[in-house]
Motif scaffolding. Sequence first.
Motif, PDB file in Angstrom:
ATOM      1  N   ILE A   1     -10.857 -12.741  -4.242  1.00  0.00           N
ATOM      2  CA  ILE A   1     -10.571 -12.358  -3.069  1.00  0.00           C
ATOM      3  C   ILE A   1     -12.070 -12.611  -2.163  1.00  0.00           C
ATOM      4  CG2 ILE A   1     -11.750  -9.821  -1.604  1.00  0.00           C
ATOM      5  CD1 ILE A   1      -9.032 -10.913  -1.682  1.00  0.00           C
TER       6      ILE A   1
ATOM      7  N   ALA B   1      -5.952 -19.251   1.302  1.00  0.00           N
ATOM      8  CA  ALA B   1      -6.546 -17.771   1.681  1.00  0.00           C
ATOM      9  C   ALA B   1      -5.539 -16.562   1.520  1.00  0.00           C
ATOM     10  CB  ALA B   1      -7.676 -17.615   2.083  1.00  0.00           C
TER      11      ALA B   1
ATOM     12  N   LYS C   1     -10.482  -1.914  -7.623  1.00  0.00           N
ATOM     13  CA  LYS C   1      -9.162  -1.783  -6.645  1.00  0.00           C
ATOM     14  C   LYS C   1      -8.924  -2.854  -5.954  1.00  0.00           C
ATOM     15  CE  LYS C   1      -8.786   2.856  -6.638  1.00  0.00           C
ATOM     16  NZ  LYS C   1      -8.172   3.847  -5.749  1.00  0.00           N
ATOM     17  N   TYR C   2      -9.882  -3.587  -4.910  1.00  0.00           N
ATOM     18  CA  TYR C   2      -9.174  -4.756  -3.991  1.00  0.00           C
ATOM     19  C   TYR C   2     -10.166  -5.977  -4.375  1.00  0.00           C
ATOM     20  CZ  TYR C   2      -9.151  -6.122   0.812  1.00  0.00           C
ATOM     21  OH  TYR C   2      -8.341  -6.781   1.916  1.00  0.00           O
TER      22      TYR C   2
ATOM     23  N   GLY D   1      -0.116   0.427   7.799  1.00  0.00           N
ATOM     24  CA  GLY D   1      -0.614  -0.367   6.503  1.00  0.00           C
ATOM     25  C   GLY D   1      -1.457  -1.823   7.368  1.00  0.00           C
ATOM     26  N   GLY D   2      -0.934  -2.109   8.557  1.00  0.00           N
ATOM     27  CA  GLY D   2      -1.958  -3.153   8.912  1.00  0.00           C
ATOM     28  C   GLY D   2      -1.453  -4.601   8.116  1.00  0.00           C
ATOM     29  N   TYR D   3      -0.761  -4.530   7.252  1.00  0.00           N
ATOM     30  CA  TYR D   3      -1.088  -5.402   5.893  1.00  0.00           C
ATOM     31  C   TYR D   3      -0.250  -5.698   4.706  1.00  0.00           C
ATOM     32  CZ  TYR D   3      -4.467  -7.723   2.667  1.00  0.00           C
ATOM     33  OH  TYR D   3      -4.751  -9.018   1.464  1.00  0.00           O
TER      34      TYR D   3
ATOM     35  N   VAL E   1      -4.623 -15.328  -2.137  1.00  0.00           N
ATOM     36  CA  VAL E   1      -5.235 -14.581  -3.286  1.00  0.00           C
ATOM     37  C   VAL E   1      -5.310 -13.482  -2.661  1.00  0.00           C
ATOM     38  CG1 VAL E   1      -7.990 -14.496  -3.356  1.00  0.00           C
ATOM     39  CG2 VAL E   1      -7.129 -16.790  -2.705  1.00  0.00           C
ATOM     40  N   LEU E   2      -4.713 -12.321  -3.603  1.00  0.00           N
ATOM     41  CA  LEU E   2      -4.214 -10.972  -3.029  1.00  0.00           C
ATOM     42  C   LEU E   2      -5.526 -10.230  -3.943  1.00  0.00           C
ATOM     43  CD1 LEU E   2      -0.576 -10.897  -4.255  1.00  0.00           C
ATOM     44  CD2 LEU E   2      -1.515 -11.408  -2.104  1.00  0.00           C
ATOM     45  N   PRO E   3      -6.128  -8.638  -2.953  1.00  0.00           N
ATOM     46  CA  PRO E   3      -6.351  -7.688  -3.432  1.00  0.00           C
ATOM     47  C   PRO E   3      -5.812  -7.225  -4.915  1.00  0.00           C
ATOM     48  CG  PRO E   3      -6.413  -7.221  -1.184  1.00  0.00           C
ATOM     49  CD  PRO E   3      -5.176  -9.045  -1.584  1.00  0.00           C
ATOM     50  N   LYS E   4      -6.958  -6.959  -6.220  1.00  0.00           N
ATOM     51  CA  LYS E   4      -6.595  -6.056  -6.539  1.00  0.00           C
ATOM     52  C   LYS E   4      -5.171  -5.135  -6.804  1.00  0.00           C
ATOM     53  CE  LYS E   4      -7.193  -6.080 -11.450  1.00  0.00           C
ATOM     54  NZ  LYS E   4      -6.506  -5.210 -11.803  1.00  0.00           N
ATOM     55  N   TYR E   5      -5.170  -4.602  -6.378  1.00  0.00           N
ATOM     56  CA  TYR E   5      -4.351  -3.556  -6.231  1.00  0.00           C
ATOM     57  C   TYR E   5      -2.951  -3.927  -5.899  1.00  0.00           C
ATOM     58  CZ  TYR E   5      -3.893  -3.011  -1.254  1.00  0.00           C
ATOM     59  OH  TYR E   5      -2.917  -2.704   0.228  1.00  0.00           O
TER      60      TYR E   5
ATOM     61  N   PHE F   1       0.870  -1.284   0.049  1.00  0.00           N
ATOM     62  CA  PHE F   1      -0.141   0.245  -0.021  1.00  0.00           C
ATOM     63  C   PHE F   1       0.885   1.288  -0.363  1.00  0.00           C
ATOM     64  CE2 PHE F   1      -2.465   3.699   1.401  1.00  0.00           C
ATOM     65  CZ  PHE F   1      -3.743   3.400   0.843  1.00  0.00           C
ATOM     66  N   TYR F   2       1.963   1.387   0.761  1.00  0.00           N
ATOM     67  CA  TYR F   2       2.643   2.221   0.710  1.00  0.00           C
ATOM     68  C   TYR F   2       3.429   1.838   0.036  1.00  0.00           C
ATOM     69  CZ  TYR F   2       0.009   3.512   5.338  1.00  0.00           C
ATOM     70  OH  TYR F   2      -0.896   4.244   6.365  1.00  0.00           O
TER      71      TYR F   2
ATOM     72  N   GLN G   1      -2.112  -7.248  -6.429  1.00  0.00           N
ATOM     73  CA  GLN G   1      -2.069  -7.857  -7.418  1.00  0.00           C
ATOM     74  C   GLN G   1      -1.741  -6.818  -8.842  1.00  0.00           C
ATOM     75  OE1 GLN G   1      -5.225 -10.096  -9.636  1.00  0.00           O
ATOM     76  NE2 GLN G   1      -5.627 -10.398  -7.908  1.00  0.00           N
TER      77      GLN G   1
ATOM     78  N   PRO H   1      -6.039   0.066   5.984  1.00  0.00           N
ATOM     79  CA  PRO H   1      -4.957   1.205   6.626  1.00  0.00           C
ATOM     80  C   PRO H   1      -5.826   1.839   7.109  1.00  0.00           C
ATOM     81  CG  PRO H   1      -4.591   1.102   3.668  1.00  0.00           C
ATOM     82  CD  PRO H   1      -5.786   0.004   4.176  1.00  0.00           C
TER      83      PRO H   1
ATOM     84  N   ALA I   1      -2.020  -9.871   7.773  1.00  0.00           N
ATOM     85  CA  ALA I   1      -3.156  -8.656   8.840  1.00  0.00           C
ATOM     86  C   ALA I   1      -1.921  -8.302   9.858  1.00  0.00           C
ATOM     87  CB  ALA I   1      -4.675  -8.461   8.955  1.00  0.00           C
TER      88      ALA I   1
END
Lengths: 278, 278, 278, 278
Positions: free
Chosen positions: D261, C264, D255-256, C227-229, C267-271, C195-196, C273, D223, C221
């Motif tokens: 997912i 699971a 985006k997510y 970002g916690g992730y 399996v990545l969130p789209k952003y 994310f960052y 990926q 986040p 997480a």
Amino acid sequence: MDLWLKEMQLEDAGIAMTYKVKETLVRKKTQFQDLAIVDTEVFGRMLVLDGIVQTTIKDEFVYHEMISHIPLFTHPNPKKVLVVGGGDGGAIREILRHPSVEKAVLCEIDGDVVEECKKYLPEISCALDDPRCEVFIGDGIKYVKEHKNEFDVIIVDSTDPFSIAEGLFGGNFYKDIYESLTEDGIFIAQTETPFYLPETVKKVFSDAKAIFPVTKMFMAAIPTYPGGYWSFTVGSKKYDPSQVDITKIPEMDTKYYTPEIHKACFVLPKYVQDVISE
Amino acid sequence: MDLWLKEMQLEDAGIAMTYKVKETLVRKKTQFQDLAIVDTEVFGRMLVLDGIVQTTIKDEFVYHEMISHIPLFTHPNPKKVLVVGGGDGGAIREILRHPSVEKAVLCEIDGDVVEECKKYLPEISCALDDPRCEVFIGDGIKYVKEHKNEFDVIIVDSTDPFSIAEGLFGGNFYKDIYESLTEDGIFIAQTETPFYLPETVKKVFSDAKAIFPVTKMFMAAIPTYPGGYWSFTVGSKKYDPSQVDITKIPEMDTKYYTPEIHKACFVLPKYVQDVISE
Amino acid sequence: MDLWLKEMQLEDAGIAMTYKVKETLVRKKTQFQDLAIVDTEVFGRMLVLDGIVQTTIKDEFVYHEMISHIPLFTHPNPKKVLVVGGGDGGAIREILRHPSVEKAVLCEIDGDVVEECKKYLPEISCALDDPRCEVFIGDGIKYVKEHKNEFDVIIVDSTDPFSIAEGLFGGNFYKDIYESLTEDGIFIAQTETPFYLPETVKKVFSDAKAIFPVTKMFMAAIPTYPGGYWSFTVGSKKYDPSQVDITKIPEMDTKYYTPEIHKACFVLPKYVQDVISE
Amino acid sequence: MDLWLKEMQLEDAGIAMTYKVKETLVRKKTQFQDLAIVDTEVFGRMLVLDGIVQTTIKDEFVYHEMISHIPLFTHPNPKKVLVVGGGDGGAIREILRHPSVEKAVLCEIDGDVVEECKKYLPEISCALDDPRCEVFIGDGIKYVKEHKNEFDVIIVDSTDPFSIAEGLFGGNFYKDIYESLTEDGIFIAQTETPFYLPETVKKVFSDAKAIFPVTKMFMAAIPTYPGGYWSFTVGSKKYDPSQVDITKIPEMDTKYYTPEIHKACFVLPKYVQDVISE
């Protein structure tokens, strides 16, 4: 919402004052600096330039009374006064309380400061519209150079020397000020904190002393300034500000200044004396 | 690691000072309060009680010189001095610089304060082992009640009135102090900030004034105290601390106090006068 | 006393997490970095290196379970495991719960991290004294170069790439790791926040992908990480960690990892990926 | 100017996130709460209600996609959708991307939220003017009671339960929602952080489970929410959201959210499972 203004009290250093902010009234990049006026819980509205608190509704009286009344009650008959900087108008407000003053010029480099203070800090800027006040937006250094032998009192009400105000500290500028003053004129400037910045204070005082026959420092207690205790330097061609006959000072309704304070403020704590003595 | 001590400058209010911490030397719950000594970047080691900065290596000189030398240079021959509170030993250190003093008693309620300051703040606590100093761990109120007509000077060097020190502020305690003093004895106490806490200052001063023939307030500029400008109240049976003949004050190597400051510090800004005048 | 640890979540940027600190257990400059272990109100004791939170008593389970069990339950028979970094011992603790493991080597460059974590974070470091664990204090890059074809699993449990750990990110190191692994060996590394820091994540993943036949990313997480992730990258010579037969994973008492999470988490969130796709 | 928004991550507790603020766009007391929209350095503009960050330009996509697409891709033919709360319009924006939807009602108690988000967060609120959207300013509890057997999907997009939204959590409200749904309707709500508030999450999930034949929890990584990992609870009369045939989900530019997912998000870490299992 918990919004805090954080002001580093020393550049890059480990001390910061934080103020809870109720409202941001204006925030803009001017041609010269970041300007903000915020309303805080404890100090009310405050002018913040480049992140540094300049003046606040609650404690501005200390600074503005002391930077104005000390020179104006030292000079026996001040008619023409110049303020370099001071765009908030607080010094002008105090100056114009002296009946002898015929003209007070404000020379502020940043027109936005004047404009926004008129809008959001009317308690401080109220006298800028007085007919005896002339507001000139421009460079103080140049202005002083171009006005020789003209002012009875010149007040340098600037930001810190680590800013656009750098040129307003030091011998070159003080020479021009000397020449801009009348033959018995008086100069005063805010000259920072001797506790945190002894080297800065030492240099500024010594530069003034090299030019003015009489050079004196006094202190005033200003809660929102780093260390809470601020120095002012007076350079005078003739009158000693610490030796005024205070029995002749007329009554004035003030919140910090008194005739007795006029004398006592020049009595410096030992460590401050040490800073400015050779 | 970015570790900051955050000190609220007013209870529950929107102003906080933050200090970057280099090291926590001690932190414990004593019988009476949270005690910490931390080493900070700007002020060096500091004693923090219940989250409030009490004294720091870098600026302690102001407080300790002023709370000690004002009464001890007012009294012509102080032999026996009592400090209530003041467990850091800073007042004792200054008191014992006066050759007339034969005995200085420290009555501190919290033995841990004395012990930890001896260990971690030796620059301040150094005189606690002087043979003329007697350290008594116990309740100051009780101690004063039990020692009548004994001390030439009593110094109340306490924490804020919103703490275990509450009983050290106000008329009841001042009456006992009056009786514990000799017939020309002098009392002094730190009495908070007139800028932020005018009501507290007003009440404390008025309580002292109701008991002592001479009651005076002076101010000193202490960077780590809220507002940077602190009041002290002197109650005296005979001598006026603001009227000492300063030409007779012997030389002493100090960093804030001077004979001239001794007089000037009693000259109060108008708003402080207003706080304590009826 | 109100003491706060302030952790910038992005270098020089406008987001910071602050933790109230109860006690500083240790704080020292080691040969390589600033090391601190502090006890906080919400996350208990935490290891802080160069001002960045590395692991905490309250949420360490997520990181240590995921960085260990994903590769060790992917490999059918891991006998020899290397941890590069990971001086807190948390990964070792999880690794040694796998009965097939005969030897787990910890190669940590900073001996002080191991020593202080043993002292102050026993819940995390407890397995470092296990006879199957060998602690080697030294440079991971050198160690990997000198041990060819030896480890079934190599775990890179490092600090951020903006630190002494810089050399533990990137193609050169991954090549050496490839050669240090046995013919069906598996590599895993913590690979920062997509994310960052999308560019950092993109480069690291692409570097790994250029070397390993199978390269996969998974997320976990972790509350105390920006970002916690958090992303982890697995490079594998043979087994696909996202395609394990989870019906064959034996039961283990864990707090985050489960066989279902094993699948699971890949399996990545789209952003995310998008960050790692060409 | 260094202006920071400080958000306590737990009420009265020792963890706070701080965001550097560029500009305060609006700040007002509405009839129900303190409303602010500030522009921050890292997350762009954000909506802050009673001091708590609700949504930000940079990470809103996670929350809005997940709270909308999970129920709407679970229901085979959602025509009428209700959002309770959600005055920023983000859920509405995602809902209206589903071609089956004929009408999306937003029932927000605080009209100022809608108004200010329309003005300052157009990227989020853009669909509120869509002809298929009906904005109703009023109490969600009352609205739901008065609309029986009407909605295919009801989304509760509320603030925390320690606020005016308290009544939107718990069995009484869920019963009304059940009745407001059509016979194969689906309900979803944001249900806080299982890491910090396990008891809250446990109760809310259990309340939903007592009413809906199918009750499932999923997680998403956000986040700016405490812990960075947020729970959502789905209560369904007929369709199991975790068992959708994802091969039938049409493509959508997100985006997510992805179909994969959609399934993976229902796989819960062990500690989250433990929170919601009896």
